[in-house]
Design a protein around this motif. Structure first.
Motif, PDB file in Angstrom:
ATOM      1  N   LEU A 178       0.819  -1.214   0.000  1.00  0.00           N
ATOM      2  CA  LEU A 178       0.000   0.000   0.000  1.00  0.00           C
ATOM      3  C   LEU A 178       0.847   1.255   0.000  1.00  0.00           C
ATOM      4  N   GLN A 179       2.034   1.194   0.610  1.00  0.00           N
ATOM      5  CA  GLN A 179       2.924   2.352   0.638  1.00  0.00           C
ATOM      6  C   GLN A 179       3.649   2.574  -0.689  1.00  0.00           C
ATOM      7  N   GLY A 180       3.543   1.637  -1.618  1.00  0.00           N
ATOM      8  CA  GLY A 180       4.188   1.787  -2.918  1.00  0.00           C
ATOM      9  C   GLY A 180       5.616   1.282  -2.971  1.00  0.00           C
ATOM     10  N   VAL A 181       6.054   0.551  -1.928  1.00  0.00           N
ATOM     11  CA  VAL A 181       7.425   0.051  -1.916  1.00  0.00           C
ATOM     12  C   VAL A 181       7.678  -0.865  -3.107  1.00  0.00           C
ATOM     13  N   TYR A 182       6.762  -1.793  -3.364  1.00  0.00           N
ATOM     14  CA  TYR A 182       6.992  -2.765  -4.430  1.00  0.00           C
ATOM     15  C   TYR A 182       6.836  -2.150  -5.811  1.00  0.00           C
ATOM     16  N   SER A 183       6.011  -1.120  -5.933  1.00  0.00           N
ATOM     17  CA  SER A 183       5.861  -0.467  -7.234  1.00  0.00           C
ATOM     18  C   SER A 183       7.131   0.254  -7.653  1.00  0.00           C
ATOM     19  N   GLU A 184       8.021   0.533  -6.693  1.00  0.00           N
ATOM     20  CA  GLU A 184       9.268   1.235  -7.002  1.00  0.00           C
ATOM     21  C   GLU A 184      10.433   0.286  -7.277  1.00  0.00           C
ATOM     22  N   LEU A 185      10.259  -1.002  -7.040  1.00  0.00           N
ATOM     23  CA  LEU A 185      11.390  -1.919  -7.148  1.00  0.00           C
ATOM     24  C   LEU A 185      11.872  -2.111  -8.577  1.00  0.00           C
ATOM     25  N   SER A 186      10.976  -2.123  -9.557  1.00  0.00           N
ATOM     26  CA  SER A 186      11.401  -2.419 -10.924  1.00  0.00           C
ATOM     27  C   SER A 186      12.087  -1.225 -11.577  1.00  0.00           C
ATOM     28  N   GLU A 187      11.743  -0.013 -11.170  1.00  0.00           N
ATOM     29  CA  GLU A 187      12.298   1.215 -11.746  1.00  0.00           C
ATOM     30  C   GLU A 187      12.007   1.324 -13.241  1.00  0.00           C
ATOM     31  N   VAL A 207      15.149 -15.388   5.919  1.00  0.00           N
ATOM     32  CA  VAL A 207      15.559 -14.709   4.695  1.00  0.00           C
ATOM     33  C   VAL A 207      14.323 -14.085   4.075  1.00  0.00           C
ATOM     34  N   ARG A 208      14.443 -12.844   3.674  1.00  0.00           N
ATOM     35  CA  ARG A 208      13.377 -12.184   2.925  1.00  0.00           C
ATOM     36  C   ARG A 208      13.870 -11.945   1.510  1.00  0.00           C
ATOM     37  N   THR A 209      13.108 -12.398   0.519  1.00  0.00           N
ATOM     38  CA  THR A 209      13.486 -12.205  -0.880  1.00  0.00           C
ATOM     39  C   THR A 209      12.374 -11.479  -1.623  1.00  0.00           C
ATOM     40  N   ASP A 210      12.765 -10.559  -2.473  1.00  0.00           N
ATOM     41  CA  ASP A 210      11.867  -9.917  -3.428  1.00  0.00           C
ATOM     42  C   ASP A 210      12.486 -10.115  -4.803  1.00  0.00           C
ATOM     43  N   ILE A 211      11.814 -10.895  -5.659  1.00  0.00           N
ATOM     44  CA  ILE A 211      12.299 -11.120  -7.016  1.00  0.00           C
ATOM     45  C   ILE A 211      11.357 -10.396  -7.965  1.00  0.00           C
ATOM     46  N   VAL A 212      11.916  -9.460  -8.723  1.00  0.00           N
ATOM     47  CA  VAL A 212      11.133  -8.581  -9.590  1.00  0.00           C
ATOM     48  C   VAL A 212      11.317  -9.017 -11.034  1.00  0.00           C
ATOM     49  N   TYR A 213      10.219  -9.361 -11.697  1.00  0.00           N
ATOM     50  CA  TYR A 213      10.239  -9.737 -13.108  1.00  0.00           C
ATOM     51  C   TYR A 213       9.559  -8.615 -13.889  1.00  0.00           C
ATOM     52  N   THR A 214      10.315  -7.896 -14.703  1.00  0.00           N
ATOM     53  CA  THR A 214       9.755  -6.799 -15.484  1.00  0.00           C
ATOM     54  C   THR A 214       9.667  -7.209 -16.950  1.00  0.00           C
ATOM     55  N   ASP A 215       8.469  -7.135 -17.494  1.00  0.00           N
ATOM     56  CA  ASP A 215       8.222  -7.548 -18.872  1.00  0.00           C
ATOM     57  C   ASP A 215       8.742  -6.465 -19.818  1.00  0.00           C
ATOM     58  N   LEU A 216       9.759  -6.802 -20.620  1.00  0.00           N
ATOM     59  CA  LEU A 216      10.400  -5.811 -21.483  1.00  0.00           C
ATOM     60  C   LEU A 216       9.774  -5.740 -22.872  1.00  0.00           C
ATOM     61  N   ASN A 217       8.916  -6.681 -23.203  1.00  0.00           N
ATOM     62  CA  ASN A 217       8.368  -6.694 -24.562  1.00  0.00           C
ATOM     63  C   ASN A 217       7.028  -7.406 -24.569  1.00  0.00           C
TER      64      ASN A 217
END
Length: 384
Positions: A178-187, A207-217
């Motif tokens: 809700l704070q937008g932390v995850y929306s900022e991870l991909s940049e 262990v805390r993991t955040d794996i960000v998959y950004t669709d480039l196409n």
């Protein structure tokens, strides 16, 4: 292009932290659990709701309980759904209502039931969105779909003694969503999918993991070599040793498992290890005053020529970074033969234990490596 990121060595832990190095002894008191007082709606019967409330009363005082799926679309609230209540309900329209709730844009914490009703619904929703990355062994799930961007954020809590013990970390995930932390991870402006996990690893720590998959196409236009521009993948890993009991972080290894021999449909064309000092956006459950930042050596065995991705982060277990929470960042970019990406990257986490020998010298031993493997796929798989 080789990107340079930095890593923060934050002073936070699951319990009170004792960092002891030679004659220097510092004690950092544990803060209260993360309290944001966010509005939270529990969908459950009274008995289940009482247990949920008691496990979240140090996170928020604004908890409402109800036995229906009607929520205010205007409120930035967190929803907690008890799977047992769903399984016991005899309502033909319930699954449609639940699907609408999952797609509402609110972060939803799901406590699975033995019948697996909620898990099945979550899996079906993931298929419709082209994102299926979460762990079936989880005691708790989190899900948020952002209608405006198409982004999907998932959370899994693994290794807790009970489902209720997993609730505070799931609440933290929902609050950050809700704070937008995850929306900022991909940049990036492209659609992103984020697989977040908190994994309790015996008595060694978490262990805390955040794996960000950004669709480039998203258009899936193939290039001349037959590959389709695929995904940028960024790995945020936070080690949280049980320092109070003498456990320390030792190493993190991030590497591709099946490339190239067993997975020729994936082509690595860029990777970016951590370098130097930095701030990675990892936020701890308990935050302690003061920061100590140090760089860590990285051993880079990645090779674009044979599509191998392998980076080792050498955390110094004998120094402050081994006792405190340590955040690292690495990433890669892959092209694909099709629009479907099956994650094949593994994260190995090594902890150890420190105690005292003769003349009060520190002794390090009981090294243990844990293997964390993403599961699922990204993309739209035909039902046929």
């Amino acid at each position: 292009m080789l990107r340079r990121y930095h890593c923060s060595i934050g002073s936070s832990a699951l319990g009170g932290v004792y960092y002891i190095n030679s004659s220097e002894k510092d004690h950092y008191d544990q803060n209260e659990p993360f309290f944001s007082d966010r509005e939270l709606t529990v969908i459950a019967d009274d008995s289940a709701a009482a247990s949920i409330e008691s496990n979240l009363n140090k996170n928020t005082s604004k908890i409402a309980v109800q036995e229906d799926l009607t929520v205010d679309p205007e409120h930035d609230e967190i929803i907690v759904i008890d799977g047992t209540w769903i399984s016991a309900s005899d309502n033909s329209s319930l699954l449609d209502e639940l699907t609408n709730l999952l797609l509402s844009g609110k972060p939803i914490i799901i406590i699975p039931d033995e019948a697996g009703v909620l898990y099945t619904l979550l899996a079906d929703t993931g298929k419709s969105l082209g994102f299926m990355i979460y762990d079936e062994s989880s005691q708790i799930f989190g899900f948020e779909y952002i209608p405006e961007s198409g982004d999907v954020y998932c959370y899994s809590g693994i290794g807790y003694s009970t489902q209720m013990n997993a609730l505070p970390d799931a609440y933290l995930w929902a609050e950050f969503a809700l704070q937008g932390v995850y929306s900022e991870l991909s940049e990036r402006e492209e659609t992103s999918y984020i697989d977040s996990k908190t994994t309790v690893l015996d008595h060694y720590g978490s262990v805390r993991t955040d794996i960000v998959y950004t669709d480039l196409n998203e258009s899936r236009e193939p290039s001349r070599d037959g590959y389709i521009t695929g995904y940028e993948i960024r790995y945020f890993v936070e080690m949280m040793p049980n320092s109070y009991e003498g456990y320390r972080s030792a190493d993190v290894k991030i590497f591709s498992v099946n490339r190239p021999a067993l997975n020729p449909d994936i082509l690595l064309f860029n990777y970016f290890p951590t370098s130097g000092e930095c701030t990675a956006p990892m936020l701890p459950q308990n935050s302690l005053i003061g920061q100590k930042t140090k760089s860590m050596p990285t051993i880079d065995h990645s090779d674009l020529g044979d599509d191998r991705f392998e980076i080792i982060f050498d955390i110094d277990e004998k120094d402050v970074m081994g006792a405190y929470n340590t955040s690292i960042l690495a990433g890669e970019t892959v092209n694909l033969k099709s629009g479907i990406y099956y994650p094949d990257t593994q994260i190995n986490i090594t902890f150890c234990h420190m105690n005292y020998g003769l003349l009060n010298f520190e002794k390090y031993g009981a090294y243990k490596t844990f293997e964390l493997k993403p599961t699922g796929y990204i993309g739209f798989v035909s039902e046929n």
